[in-house]
Design an enzyme around this catalytic site. Structure first.
Site, PDB file in Angstrom:
ATOM      1  N   SER A 144      76.582 -17.418  33.945  1.00 20.74           N
ATOM      2  CA  SER A 144      77.976 -16.991  33.787  1.00 20.74           C
ATOM      3  C   SER A 144      78.607 -16.983  35.166  1.00 20.74           C
ATOM      4  CB  SER A 144      78.012 -15.577  33.186  1.00 20.74           C
ATOM      5  OG  SER A 144      79.256 -14.948  33.355  1.00 20.74           O
ATOM      6  N   TYR A 157      74.529  -6.500  32.616  1.00 23.67           N
ATOM      7  CA  TYR A 157      74.904  -7.872  32.274  1.00 23.67           C
ATOM      8  C   TYR A 157      74.920  -8.763  33.508  1.00 23.67           C
ATOM      9  CZ  TYR A 157      77.811 -11.817  30.817  1.00 23.67           C
ATOM     10  OH  TYR A 157      78.280 -13.084  30.575  1.00 23.67           O
TER      11      TYR A 157
END
Length: 279
Positions: A144, A157
């Site tokens: 990401s 995360y």
């Protein structure tokens, strides 16, 4: 330059987390390119709906990537019933909001099990089979933009996406070192903001924790979602970059800008800094 259709058409794509978000976008675009798509997700209803939408050349499988035996069985079933895998997409992932010290132990473990171990299980189960065929094949691991930034109130995360990026970079070297670099293409996928339900379904904090800060961060991410990229458009961009042979596959210029800022931060040994004007 070889096109995405020339590169991938006719092959089999296995996509985890295919029931929604960028996973579903990748599945739809792979199908448009002429691939047979194996839609793997813990949400059986979601992938069944997508299978019905795509019709021919789509197979849905319920698979929890937290379970190494389930991922191994997925690999065995695909090679037995569908065919050799040309593209493996380790995409399944979840979010978490709140201060690290307020994060429930179960939520931390779930992030690790899905976002990190799920990638490992996918590589471990599929890659040896892909290498054994001596046919060109691709492994995409979904990191990401979070894999190159530091953001407060999303630490589990962000940590997981840094880990996936490191796994992928090391895997590229290992594949080359083992003599398979001529036909196995490992690529790191770093999407920016792409429309999904990951923020809505993200975990929160312990009952005694600072729920207000956690929910404020969720709201800020939902604001970003309002201008996020369409998953199908993101998938087209990623497939084109993959066919061109790039290692880092990105969806938006903002990801490249974040990578450049990360490089500058490391080179200048600057400490992480809060964005005071951020929501």
């Amino acid at each position: 330059m070889t096109s995405a259709r020339e590169t991938f058409s006719g092959g089999v794509a296995v996509i985890t987390g295919a029931g929604a978000g960028i996973g579903a976008g990748l599945a739809r675009y792979a199908h448009q390119l002429g691939m047979t798509v194996v839609l793997a997700d813990v949400d059986g209803d979601a992938v069944a709906v997508l299978r019905d939408e795509l019709g021919a050349r789509a197979v849905d499988v319920v698979c929890d990537v937290r379970d190494p035996d389930a991922v191994q069985e997925l690999a065995e079933r695909v090679y037995r019933e569908v065919g050799p895998v040309r593209l493996l997409v380790n995409n399944a992932g979840i979010e978490q909001f709140g201060y690290l010290w307020d994060t429930p132990l179960a939520n931390w473990q779930r992030i690790v099990d899905i976002n990190i171990s799920g990638v490992f299980y996918g590589v471990r189960s599929f890659l040896p089979k892909m290498m054994a065929t001596d046919e060109p094949a691709w492994v995409w691991n979904l990191s990401s933009v979070g894999g190159v930034v530091a953001i407060p109130l999303q630490t589990p995360y962000i940590m997981s996406k840094h880990a996936v990026l490191a796994i992928t970079e090391c895997l590229q070297l290992e594949v080359e070192n083992a003599g398979h670099g001529n036909h196995i293409h490992v690529q790191a996928v770093l999407p920016g903001a792409v429309v999904s339900n990951i923020f809505e379904s993200a975990g929160g904090v312990e009952s005694a924790g600072d729920a207000g800060s956690a929910e404020a961060q969720r709201a800020a991410m939902l604001d970003i979602k309002a201008t996020a990229m369409d998953p199908l458009a993101a998938a087209q961009t990623l497939f084109e970059q993959a066919a061109a042979g790039r290692f880092y596959l990105i969806t938006q210029d903002s990801v490249l800008a974040a990578m450049e800022r990360r490089a500058e931060t490391l080179a200048t040994q600057s400490p992480p800094a809060l964005l005071r004007n951020a929501k």
